[in-house]
Enzyme design. Structure first.
Site, mmCIF file in Angstrom:
data_model
loop_
_atom_site.group_PDB
_atom_site.id
_atom_site.type_symbol
_atom_site.label_atom_id
_atom_site.label_comp_id
_atom_site.label_asym_id
_atom_site.label_seq_id
_atom_site.Cartn_x
_atom_site.Cartn_y
_atom_site.Cartn_z
ATOM 1 N N CYS A 54 24.582 10.860 25.584
ATOM 2 C CA CYS A 54 24.673 9.580 26.307
ATOM 3 C C CYS A 54 25.161 9.758 27.746
ATOM 4 O O CYS A 54 24.971 8.871 28.581
ATOM 5 C CB CYS A 54 25.605 8.619 25.584
ATOM 6 S SG CYS A 54 25.064 8.253 23.917
ATOM 7 N N HIS A 79 27.873 3.077 30.301
ATOM 8 C CA HIS A 79 27.075 3.323 29.106
ATOM 9 C C HIS A 79 27.309 2.201 28.090
ATOM 10 O O HIS A 79 28.448 1.851 27.786
ATOM 11 C CB HIS A 79 27.460 4.669 28.506
ATOM 12 C CG HIS A 79 26.826 4.928 27.183
ATOM 13 N ND1 HIS A 79 25.480 4.732 26.958
ATOM 14 C CD2 HIS A 79 27.349 5.345 26.006
ATOM 15 C CE1 HIS A 79 25.211 5.024 25.703
ATOM 16 N NE2 HIS A 79 26.322 5.394 25.105
ATOM 17 N N ASN A 104 22.250 0.529 22.010
ATOM 18 C CA ASN A 104 22.675 1.743 22.712
ATOM 19 C C ASN A 104 21.439 2.624 22.908
ATOM 20 O O ASN A 104 20.912 3.182 21.947
ATOM 21 C CB ASN A 104 23.737 2.446 21.845
ATOM 22 C CG ASN A 104 24.198 3.768 22.421
ATOM 23 O OD1 ASN A 104 23.574 4.334 23.307
ATOM 24 N ND2 ASN A 104 25.298 4.273 21.888
HETATM 25 O O1 UT7 Z 1 26.901 6.302 22.437
HETATM 26 C C1 UT7 Z 1 28.046 6.936 21.981
HETATM 27 C C2 UT7 Z 1 28.099 7.059 20.534
HETATM 28 N N1 UT7 Z 1 28.575 6.059 19.683
HETATM 29 C C3 UT7 Z 1 29.489 5.073 19.867
HETATM 30 O O2 UT7 Z 1 29.980 4.745 20.888
HETATM 31 C C4 UT7 Z 1 29.917 4.378 18.608
HETATM 32 C C5 UT7 Z 1 31.362 3.997 18.623
HETATM 33 N N2 UT7 Z 1 31.723 3.356 17.368
HETATM 34 C C6 UT7 Z 1 31.381 2.101 17.063
HETATM 35 O O3 UT7 Z 1 30.732 1.421 17.844
HETATM 36 C C7 UT7 Z 1 31.861 1.538 15.747
HETATM 37 O O4 UT7 Z 1 32.692 2.483 15.125
HETATM 38 C C8 UT7 Z 1 30.698 1.152 14.796
HETATM 39 C C9 UT7 Z 1 29.979 -0.059 15.301
HETATM 40 C C10 UT7 Z 1 29.761 2.319 14.604
HETATM 41 C C11 UT7 Z 1 31.267 0.809 13.411
HETATM 42 O O5 UT7 Z 1 32.239 -0.207 13.521
HETATM 43 P P1 UT7 Z 1 33.668 -0.024 12.811
HETATM 44 O O6 UT7 Z 1 34.406 -1.258 13.082
HETATM 45 O O7 UT7 Z 1 34.268 1.263 13.319
HETATM 46 O O8 UT7 Z 1 33.274 0.074 11.299
HETATM 47 P P2 UT7 Z 1 33.553 1.241 10.239
HETATM 48 O O9 UT7 Z 1 32.653 2.408 10.487
HETATM 49 O O10 UT7 Z 1 35.040 1.488 10.179
HETATM 50 O O11 UT7 Z 1 33.113 0.535 8.909
HETATM 51 C C12 UT7 Z 1 33.753 -0.646 8.423
HETATM 52 C C13 UT7 Z 1 33.028 -1.107 7.179
HETATM 53 C C14 UT7 Z 1 32.816 -0.008 6.158
HETATM 54 O O12 UT7 Z 1 32.957 -0.557 4.875
HETATM 55 P P3 UT7 Z 1 34.333 -0.388 4.051
HETATM 56 O O13 UT7 Z 1 34.517 1.097 3.893
HETATM 57 O O14 UT7 Z 1 35.400 -1.020 4.912
HETATM 58 O O15 UT7 Z 1 34.061 -1.119 2.790
HETATM 59 C C15 UT7 Z 1 31.359 0.364 6.368
HETATM 60 O O16 UT7 Z 1 30.765 0.907 5.209
HETATM 61 O O17 UT7 Z 1 31.731 -1.601 7.517
HETATM 62 C C16 UT7 Z 1 30.739 -0.957 6.693
HETATM 63 N N3 UT7 Z 1 29.496 -0.835 7.467
HETATM 64 C C17 UT7 Z 1 28.612 -1.845 7.564
HETATM 65 N N4 UT7 Z 1 28.596 -3.096 7.048
HETATM 66 C C18 UT7 Z 1 27.553 -3.887 7.340
HETATM 67 C C19 UT7 Z 1 29.032 0.201 8.193
HETATM 68 N N5 UT7 Z 1 27.866 -0.113 8.750
HETATM 69 C C20 UT7 Z 1 27.570 -1.376 8.365
HETATM 70 C C21 UT7 Z 1 26.507 -2.246 8.640
HETATM 71 N N6 UT7 Z 1 26.541 -3.480 8.110
HETATM 72 N N7 UT7 Z 1 25.467 -1.883 9.422
#
Ligand code: UT7
Length: 341
Positions: free
Chosen positions: A125, A268, A298
């Site tokens: 990125c 970004h 993204n």
């Molecule tokens: O370009 C550079 C690279 N990437 C980034 O900048 C990404 C940076 N990170 C993020 O933007 C966030 O971490 C995400 C958007 C990827 C995820 O958000 P989060 O608030 O960190 O969620 P999480 O990964 O901690 O997951 C929370 C919950 C989990 O369920 P449990 O374990 O709490 O029951 C996941 O399984 O949300 C669940 N989950 C979803 N639920 C509905 C994960 N993906 C999804 C989804 N829809 N698509």
């Protein structure tokens, strides 16, 4: 000067002479994703700010290089330059169709750029922002006059649009956006401060395994994950929330200016929450840090130039402005480029 050769003449300033972008035709909305995996529009909007993204279709002739070529044509038209005027084409990408040839060679061929230099730059990125620094300094050094720099990525080719891939496939979209950067006699124009950093220890936070040997120690190799992005979202989020403001401050300090002296921050588009946190940290007005993640997701290396192209075409970035470009991503990598336009 002829295409691909060098003059040895020292230019005095560097400017962004043109921008352009190209998007796949197909839009994938959050409602579409709800039909493909266990997710919801509400979850995606709350956690990321994304409402829709574009996804390319290779059967319709769309590809990273094709989009890159279209975006560069648009940037050349704005700069009033012909493909043969380019001395070098750089494509920042992590999703070239093939490992050989590089996407830049395909782009040079598609637009008819003759024998100019062509190479790909992969800093995930951060690629386009790294590319801005590279292109600027090559021109500043006097060896090149006109460089086409493109950020182009198609992460949809590395996604699983099902439950197994729901934590990444909701985030990423495909796009290409280009700049034509060239030498100018106006010495006031060019980079005021720049930075490029990496932390290779963090490689396992975002990676694309191709075979069993690519998995980090402690992670069970799993062939169903080959060629799909593996990301520790929470860890990247934490890294980004602290790195973004640090990088902005470091760049401001180098240039000896205040946050409010910058006319526009082009960052970004990784997550709306990360962008808003950076904006709040510096007390910036809402319209000083551009956000278009709601419409494109993204788009990796394309995200920063896509913002730039929208901002220039809508007249929100003009000649004479100070603009800070900032990005972070896989590697881990992060970089900035503060321009006097
Ligand atoms: O370009 C550079 C690279 N990437 C980034 O900048 C990404 C940076 N990170 C993020 O933007 C966030 O971490 C995400 C958007 C990827 C995820 O958000 P989060 O608030 O960190 O969620 P999480 O990964 O901690 O997951 C929370 C919950 C989990 O369920 P449990 O374990 O709490 O029951 C996941 O399984 O949300 C669940 N989950 C979803 N639920 C509905 C994960 N993906 C999804 C989804 N829809 N698509």
């Amino acid at each position: 000067m002829s295409n691909g050769t060098t003059t040895g003449r020292r230019p005095v300033g560097v400017r962004i002479a043109g921008t352009g972008s190209a998007l796949p035709k197909r839009t994938l909305t959050n409602a579409d994703l709800e039909k493909m995996m266990a997710t919801s529009d509400e979850w995606i909007v709350q956690r990321t700010g994304i409402r829709e993204r574009r996804i390319l279709n290779r059967d319709q002739g769309e590809s990273t290089s094709q989009l890159a070529a279209e975006s560069l044509k648009a940037a050349l038209a704005q700069a009033r330059l012909a493909p043969a005027d380019l001395d070098l084409i750089i494509v920042a990408t992590m999703t070239a169709e093939m490992s050989c040839p590089g996407s830049a060679s395909l782009v040079a061929n598609m637009i008819g750029a003759g024998n100019c230099g062509a190479f790909d730059l992969n800093a995930a990125c951060s690629g386009f922002v790294y590319g801005l620094n590279v292109a600027h300094d090559l021109i500043k050094g006097g060896a090149y006059r006109n460089i086409g720099l493109i950020g182009a990525d198609a992460l949809s080719t590395l996604m699983q649009y099902n439950d197994a891939g729901r934590s990444t496939s909701i985030i990423f979209g495909d796009a290409a956006a280009a700049t034509v950067i060239n030498a100018t006699d106006d010495t006031s124009k060019g980079i005021l401060a720049q930075a490029m950093h990496s932390d290779g220890k963090g490689w396992k936070e975002i990676y694309v395994p191709r075979c069993s040997q690519d998995f980090p120690p402690g992670v069970e190799p799993d062939p169903s994950k080959f060629d799909h992005v593996q990301m520790n979202g929470a860890s990247v989020f934490k890294f980004a929330v602290s790195t973004f403001p640090e990088l902005i401050q470091q760049t401001l300090d180098k240039a000896k200016i205040a946050a409010t002296d910058v006319d526009m921050y082009v960052c970004h588009q990784s997550n709306q929450r990360i962008l808003h946190a950076a904006r709040d940290r510096f007390g910036l007005a809402e319209d000083k840090l551009y956000v278009n993640i709601d419409r494109f997701g993204n788009t990796v290396a394309a995200s920063v130039p896509l913002c730039l192209d929208e901002l220039r075409r809508s007249g929100r970035i003009r000649d004479g402005y100070k603009v800070m470009f900032v990005a972070f991503g896989g590697g881990l990598t992060w970089g900035s480029s503060l321009w006097q336009l």
